[in-house]
Write a protein that holds these residues in place. Structure first.
Motif, PDB file in Angstrom:
ATOM      1  N   PRO A 266       0.776  -1.229  -0.118  1.00 20.13           N
ATOM      2  CA  PRO A 266      -0.036   0.160  -0.021  1.00 20.13           C
ATOM      3  C   PRO A 266       0.760   1.476   0.030  1.00 20.13           C
ATOM      4  O   PRO A 266       0.287   2.483  -0.448  1.00 20.13           O
ATOM      5  CB  PRO A 266      -0.957  -0.100   1.520  1.00 20.13           C
ATOM      6  CG  PRO A 266       0.006  -0.884   1.947  1.00 20.13           C
ATOM      7  CD  PRO A 266       0.891  -1.871   1.447  1.00 20.13           C
TER       8      PRO A 266
ATOM      9  N   HIS B  14       3.186   2.728  -1.824  1.00 15.30           N
ATOM     10  CA  HIS B  14       3.940   2.732  -2.823  1.00 15.30           C
ATOM     11  C   HIS B  14       4.382   3.927  -3.321  1.00 15.30           C
ATOM     12  O   HIS B  14       3.830   4.582  -4.160  1.00 15.30           O
ATOM     13  CB  HIS B  14       3.196   1.996  -4.265  1.00 15.30           C
ATOM     14  CG  HIS B  14       4.128   0.729  -4.873  1.00 15.30           C
ATOM     15  ND1 HIS B  14       4.150  -0.403  -4.445  1.00 15.30           N
ATOM     16  CD2 HIS B  14       4.980   0.776  -5.878  1.00 15.30           C
ATOM     17  CE1 HIS B  14       5.084  -1.061  -5.146  1.00 15.30           C
ATOM     18  NE2 HIS B  14       5.335  -0.555  -6.012  1.00 15.30           N
ATOM     19  N   PHE B  15       5.587   4.281  -2.725  1.00 11.76           N
ATOM     20  CA  PHE B  15       6.029   5.802  -2.771  1.00 11.76           C
ATOM     21  C   PHE B  15       7.076   5.590  -3.687  1.00 11.76           C
ATOM     22  O   PHE B  15       8.285   5.738  -3.076  1.00 11.76           O
ATOM     23  CB  PHE B  15       6.435   6.013  -1.326  1.00 11.76           C
ATOM     24  CG  PHE B  15       7.216   4.773  -0.514  1.00 11.76           C
ATOM     25  CD1 PHE B  15       8.432   4.459  -0.971  1.00 11.76           C
ATOM     26  CD2 PHE B  15       6.549   4.245   0.525  1.00 11.76           C
ATOM     27  CE1 PHE B  15       9.054   3.393  -0.505  1.00 11.76           C
ATOM     28  CE2 PHE B  15       7.196   3.103   1.091  1.00 11.76           C
ATOM     29  CZ  PHE B  15       8.602   2.957   0.696  1.00 11.76           C
ATOM     30  N   THR B  16       7.081   5.389  -5.051  1.00  3.97           N
ATOM     31  CA  THR B  16       8.619   5.081  -5.618  1.00  3.97           C
ATOM     32  C   THR B  16       8.794   6.510  -6.316  1.00  3.97           C
ATOM     33  O   THR B  16       7.855   7.318  -6.678  1.00  3.97           O
ATOM     34  CB  THR B  16       8.226   4.213  -6.433  1.00  3.97           C
ATOM     35  OG1 THR B  16       7.107   4.188  -7.272  1.00  3.97           O
ATOM     36  CG2 THR B  16       8.136   2.745  -5.840  1.00  3.97           C
ATOM     37  N   LEU B  17       9.961   6.980  -6.237  1.00  2.00           N
ATOM     38  CA  LEU B  17      10.715   7.777  -7.263  1.00  2.00           C
ATOM     39  C   LEU B  17      10.682   7.639  -8.452  1.00  2.00           C
ATOM     40  O   LEU B  17      10.434   8.179  -9.523  1.00  2.00           O
ATOM     41  CB  LEU B  17      11.837   8.501  -6.539  1.00  2.00           C
ATOM     42  CG  LEU B  17      12.753   9.599  -6.959  1.00  2.00           C
ATOM     43  CD1 LEU B  17      11.641  10.809  -6.583  1.00  2.00           C
ATOM     44  CD2 LEU B  17      14.026   9.675  -6.522  1.00  2.00           C
TER      45      LEU B  17
ATOM     46  N   LEU C 271       8.834  -1.803  10.919  1.00  7.50           N
ATOM     47  CA  LEU C 271       7.602  -1.604  10.319  1.00  7.50           C
ATOM     48  C   LEU C 271       6.656  -2.861  10.887  1.00  7.50           C
ATOM     49  O   LEU C 271       5.444  -2.565  10.932  1.00  7.50           O
ATOM     50  CB  LEU C 271       7.790  -2.161   8.713  1.00  7.50           C
ATOM     51  CG  LEU C 271       6.416  -2.178   7.993  1.00  7.50           C
ATOM     52  CD1 LEU C 271       5.540  -1.033   7.985  1.00  7.50           C
ATOM     53  CD2 LEU C 271       6.890  -2.423   6.532  1.00  7.50           C
TER      54      LEU C 271
ATOM     55  N   ARG D  85      10.525   8.455   6.713  1.00  8.74           N
ATOM     56  CA  ARG D  85       9.304   8.529   5.744  1.00  8.74           C
ATOM     57  C   ARG D  85       8.408   7.803   6.405  1.00  8.74           C
ATOM     58  O   ARG D  85       7.142   8.330   6.264  1.00  8.74           O
ATOM     59  CB  ARG D  85       9.762   7.759   4.500  1.00  8.74           C
ATOM     60  CG  ARG D  85       8.696   7.678   3.403  1.00  8.74           C
ATOM     61  CD  ARG D  85       9.164   7.501   1.928  1.00  8.74           C
ATOM     62  NE  ARG D  85       9.869   6.279   1.944  1.00  8.74           N
ATOM     63  CZ  ARG D  85      10.266   5.894   1.028  1.00  8.74           C
ATOM     64  NH1 ARG D  85      10.530   6.537   0.036  1.00  8.74           N
ATOM     65  NH2 ARG D  85      11.274   4.776   0.968  1.00  8.74           N
TER      66      ARG D  85
ATOM     67  N   SER E  30       3.673  11.807  -3.689  1.00 10.88           N
ATOM     68  CA  SER E  30       3.602   9.902  -3.583  1.00 10.88           C
ATOM     69  C   SER E  30       3.375   9.579  -2.139  1.00 10.88           C
ATOM     70  O   SER E  30       3.000   8.545  -1.508  1.00 10.88           O
ATOM     71  CB  SER E  30       4.526   9.214  -4.162  1.00 10.88           C
ATOM     72  OG  SER E  30       5.913   9.761  -3.803  1.00 10.88           O
TER      73      SER E  30
ATOM     74  N   LEU F 178      -0.361   8.506   1.261  1.00  6.26           N
ATOM     75  CA  LEU F 178      -0.390   7.796   2.103  1.00  6.26           C
ATOM     76  C   LEU F 178      -0.468   8.172   3.508  1.00  6.26           C
ATOM     77  O   LEU F 178      -0.662   7.260   4.582  1.00  6.26           O
ATOM     78  CB  LEU F 178       0.757   6.731   2.231  1.00  6.26           C
ATOM     79  CG  LEU F 178       0.917   6.397   0.679  1.00  6.26           C
ATOM     80  CD1 LEU F 178       2.379   5.656   0.687  1.00  6.26           C
ATOM     81  CD2 LEU F 178      -0.003   5.092   0.268  1.00  6.26           C
TER      82      LEU F 178
ATOM     83  N   GLU G 122      12.221  -2.159  -0.570  1.00  6.22           N
ATOM     84  CA  GLU G 122      12.855  -0.846  -0.151  1.00  6.22           C
ATOM     85  C   GLU G 122      14.352  -0.980  -0.815  1.00  6.22           C
ATOM     86  O   GLU G 122      15.087  -0.286  -1.106  1.00  6.22           O
ATOM     87  CB  GLU G 122      12.976  -0.730   1.491  1.00  6.22           C
ATOM     88  CG  GLU G 122      11.669  -0.357   2.002  1.00  6.22           C
ATOM     89  CD  GLU G 122      11.768   0.305   3.355  1.00  6.22           C
ATOM     90  OE1 GLU G 122      12.956   0.075   3.908  1.00  6.22           O
ATOM     91  OE2 GLU G 122      11.016   1.042   3.856  1.00  6.22           O
TER      92      GLU G 122
ATOM     93  N   LEU H 260      14.585  12.922  -1.895  1.00  2.00           N
ATOM     94  CA  LEU H 260      13.643  13.500  -2.924  1.00  2.00           C
ATOM     95  C   LEU H 260      12.638  12.173  -3.028  1.00  2.00           C
ATOM     96  O   LEU H 260      11.258  12.667  -3.374  1.00  2.00           O
ATOM     97  CB  LEU H 260      14.299  13.372  -4.279  1.00  2.00           C
ATOM     98  CG  LEU H 260      14.869  14.542  -4.840  1.00  2.00           C
ATOM     99  CD1 LEU H 260      15.529  14.527  -6.176  1.00  2.00           C
ATOM    100  CD2 LEU H 260      14.042  15.887  -4.907  1.00  2.00           C
ATOM    101  N   THR H 261      12.670  11.094  -2.208  1.00  2.00           N
ATOM    102  CA  THR H 261      11.691  10.362  -1.981  1.00  2.00           C
ATOM    103  C   THR H 261      10.494  10.754  -1.058  1.00  2.00           C
ATOM    104  O   THR H 261       9.411  10.296  -0.882  1.00  2.00           O
ATOM    105  CB  THR H 261      12.031   8.768  -1.803  1.00  2.00           C
ATOM    106  OG1 THR H 261      12.622   8.770  -0.456  1.00  2.00           O
ATOM    107  CG2 THR H 261      12.765   8.286  -2.924  1.00  2.00           C
TER     108      THR H 261
END
Lengths: 256, 340
Positions: free
Chosen positions: A81, A83-86, B34, B76, B148, B152, B219, B309-310
């Protein structure tokens, strides 16, 4: 519906992931088993890279086991869930895979004399500092390596203190600019962590004849004794060589 | 020219081979966090006072021995768990330095100059706490974050969103739930709150392991690819700019600090091992500049800008970068002028 989408899409992405991880495990394994890790890392950190290769293999094994086994749907909705992709995921996998495949075919080369000159070999005597862990005062002069000498001289810089001491060191050849034709420098790169921080150290060598017989970057073993000379406007210790032999490049070219 | 390429490639692979174990350690710790640590509880335990929160966030690094390759995913996730900005930013900046592995490595390198170890920890704490404090002024961090990530994140809590407005959240329109402790939560907030991470504690072990594996791969894939790009840039710059040029700047109290900060930024070396790198400059560079290298490098460098930047939009990274650079410069200049 969900199953149909899964069977079309998921395996490819997973297989690509696994291939990328496997390729990196093999790269690290290759550097480990061929000893090429010597070119890249300080020995103190090699176990980390080795452990990482084993860990990656374990992850690949567990994950492929799952993949083969999983006729039941993996709850992808829970796993992904966030899915934070650069970068797009498959693009990331492809970069990793491509670089790893290149790494499998590429043999790292130790740095050479041009890098030493670029990184300031002339400053080496002041650039190093004694590291108590490796610094021994009681060693015999002829047992000292290039970096041992440089550290010793660094602690007590008066050149005359070393006059007539026996020298037996090995390293690669550098022609420092502005030095006469019968002088060269025998040098080594010193690693504190990895090749990114390699810095050169070196000692001047006085030859009886012309230095042309010893090309830059060739590896030599120098025997002789220390004298004091003024070279490039600086009074310093110089090895007066009695014998100079070419040797093959050692598997581990660095000193620590 | 082939030599130059060769050097760049050797540097490139050496950076990767050195960083990948730490990256793996980072994503593994972050994945364990996590699944096995209740972040909501951790975040809830953080002080709400911005200054204390920033300090606490800076110290959380002690629980997670990850370097700057590994702290970005953790930060993050802290943000996704609605950690206050002060906590997340404090953690982001301090965690690579304020953790047992890094302190131990620095101690190994600078045994004969213990003041370097102490001041590194102290300055990192001061800078991370101050910047975390500054960021806490922005109650809703989302305009500074990547879309992005904000997708969430839950909506900001009503009381945060209402700064300066009506005092009781109950006076807003909407549906609210009264929780046992008397807390009031907006129904919109609960709809998304914690959704990315359903309470992990209740899952069976096999499911946990599976998720752990999934998360490590995910990751590693993402951060690994970015690490590859960052290392490529770092290797290229290192070969392209003669190190002599960088070093020749390094004598005066001011220029040495600037040179070392630039070097820290360019070399992008992992905080776990950067003290050994700094060690090789210890005799030519002022103590202040070594400190600048050790304090500034782990916070922001060429490699982790791509990682940052992510999480953040470029504007926020510019703020972080500017504040960290100025504070590092001022603190280490004081060392050079008054203690050096």
């Amino acid at each position: 519906m969900a199953n149909r989408r899964r069977s079309r899409y998921v395996p490819w992405a997973d297989i690509l992931d696994l291939l990328a991880l496997l390729a990196w495990a093999l790269v690290l394994l290759k550097y480990w088993l061929t000893g090429q890790l010597n070119i890249l890392l300080h020995p103190d950190y090699m176990w980390l890279s080795n452990a990482a290769s084993l860990f990656l293999l374990l992850v690949v094994f567990l994950r492929s086991f799952r993949l083969v086994q999983s006729t039941r749907a993996i709850p992808a909705a829970i796993a992904n869930p966030r899915h934070f992709t650069l970068l797009p995921p498959s693009f990331s996998s492809l970069i990793l895979l491509a670089v790893a495949v290149f790494g499998l075919t590429y043999t790292p080369r130790p740095f050479a004399s041009d890098t030493a000159l670029q990184r300031g070999i002339t400053d080496t005597l002041t650039m190093t500092r004694s590291q108590p862990r490796q610094f021994r005062l009681d060693n015999q002069p002829e047992d000292r390596s290039v970096v041992d000498w440089v550290r010793t001289i660094n602690v007590y810089p008066e050149p005359d203190a070393y006059t007539d001491q026996a020298v037996d060191v090995s390293g690669f050849v550098i022609y420092p600019p502005d030095w006469p034709d019968n002088y060269l420098m025998v040098s080594r790169f010193v690693l504190t962590c990895c090749a990114a921080d390699a810095y050169p150290v070196g000692l001047p060598v006085k030859l009886s004849g012309d230095r042309a017989a010893y090309a830059p970057d060739s590896w030599i073993d120098v025997n002789g004794k220390m004298i004091t000379e003024t070279l490039a406007d600086r009074r310093q210790v110089v090895i007066e060589s009695t014998s100079l032999t070419e040797i093959p490049e050692p598997e581990n070219p660095y000193e620590y | 020219m082939p030599n130059q390429l060769n050097n760049a490639l050797t540097l490139f692979f050496s950076l990767l081979v050195e960083a990948i174990p730490f990256l793996l350690l980072g994503v593994t710790f972050s994945s364990i966090l996590l699944l096995f640590v209740n972040e909501q509880r951790l975040v809830a335990a953080m002080p709400r006072n911005p200054l204390l929160g920033a300090l606490a966030g800076s110290l959380v690094g002690f629980l997670f021995p990850v370097c700057e390759c590994g702290n970005v995913p953790v930060a993050r996730r802290l943000l996704m768990q609605q950690a206050p900005a002060s906590v997340a930013v404090g953690f982001l900046l301090a965690a690579p330095t304020i953790n047992p592995i890094v302190i131990w490595a620095t101690w190994t390198a600078f045994r004969d100059q213990p003041e370097i170890v102490v001041l590194r920890v102290l300055f990192s704490l001061i800078i991370a706490t101050l910047i975390g404090w500054v960021f806490s002024v922005q109650k809703d961090l989302r305009p500074l974050l990547q879309p992005s990530l904000t997708r969430l994140m839950p909506e900001p809590q009503p009381q945060l969103a209402m700064a300066g407005g009506v005092s009781s959240p109950l006076l807003r329109s909407g549906t609210y739930l009264m929780q046992g402790s008397g807390q009031i939560v907006s129904l919109e907030a609960t709809a998304t709150y914690g959704l990315p991470l359903p309470n992990p504690v209740k899952k069976p072990w096999s499911a946990k392991l599976r998720l752990l594996l999934e998360n490590i791969i995910q990751e590693f894939r993402e951060l690994g690819a970015i690490l590859v790009l960052g290392s490529a840039i770092a290797a290229f710059v290192q070969v392209a700019i003669p190190r002599e040029v960088v070093l020749s700047l390094g004598q005066g109290p001011v220029t040495s600090i600037v040179a070392m900060m630039v070097l820290a930024w360019v070399v992008s070396i992992c905080s776990t091992v950067d003290s050994f790198f700094a060690l090789s400059f210890a005799s030519t560079f002022t103590s202040g500049s070594l400190l600048a290298f050790l304090v500034f490098g782990p916070m922001i460098d060429l490699k982790n800008i791509s990682l940052l930047l992510t999480v953040f939009k470029p504007r926020a990274i510019l703020y972080l970068f500017g504040l960290a650079a100025q504070l590092t410069f001022v603190l280490t200049l004081l060392i050079n002028l008054y203690l050096g």
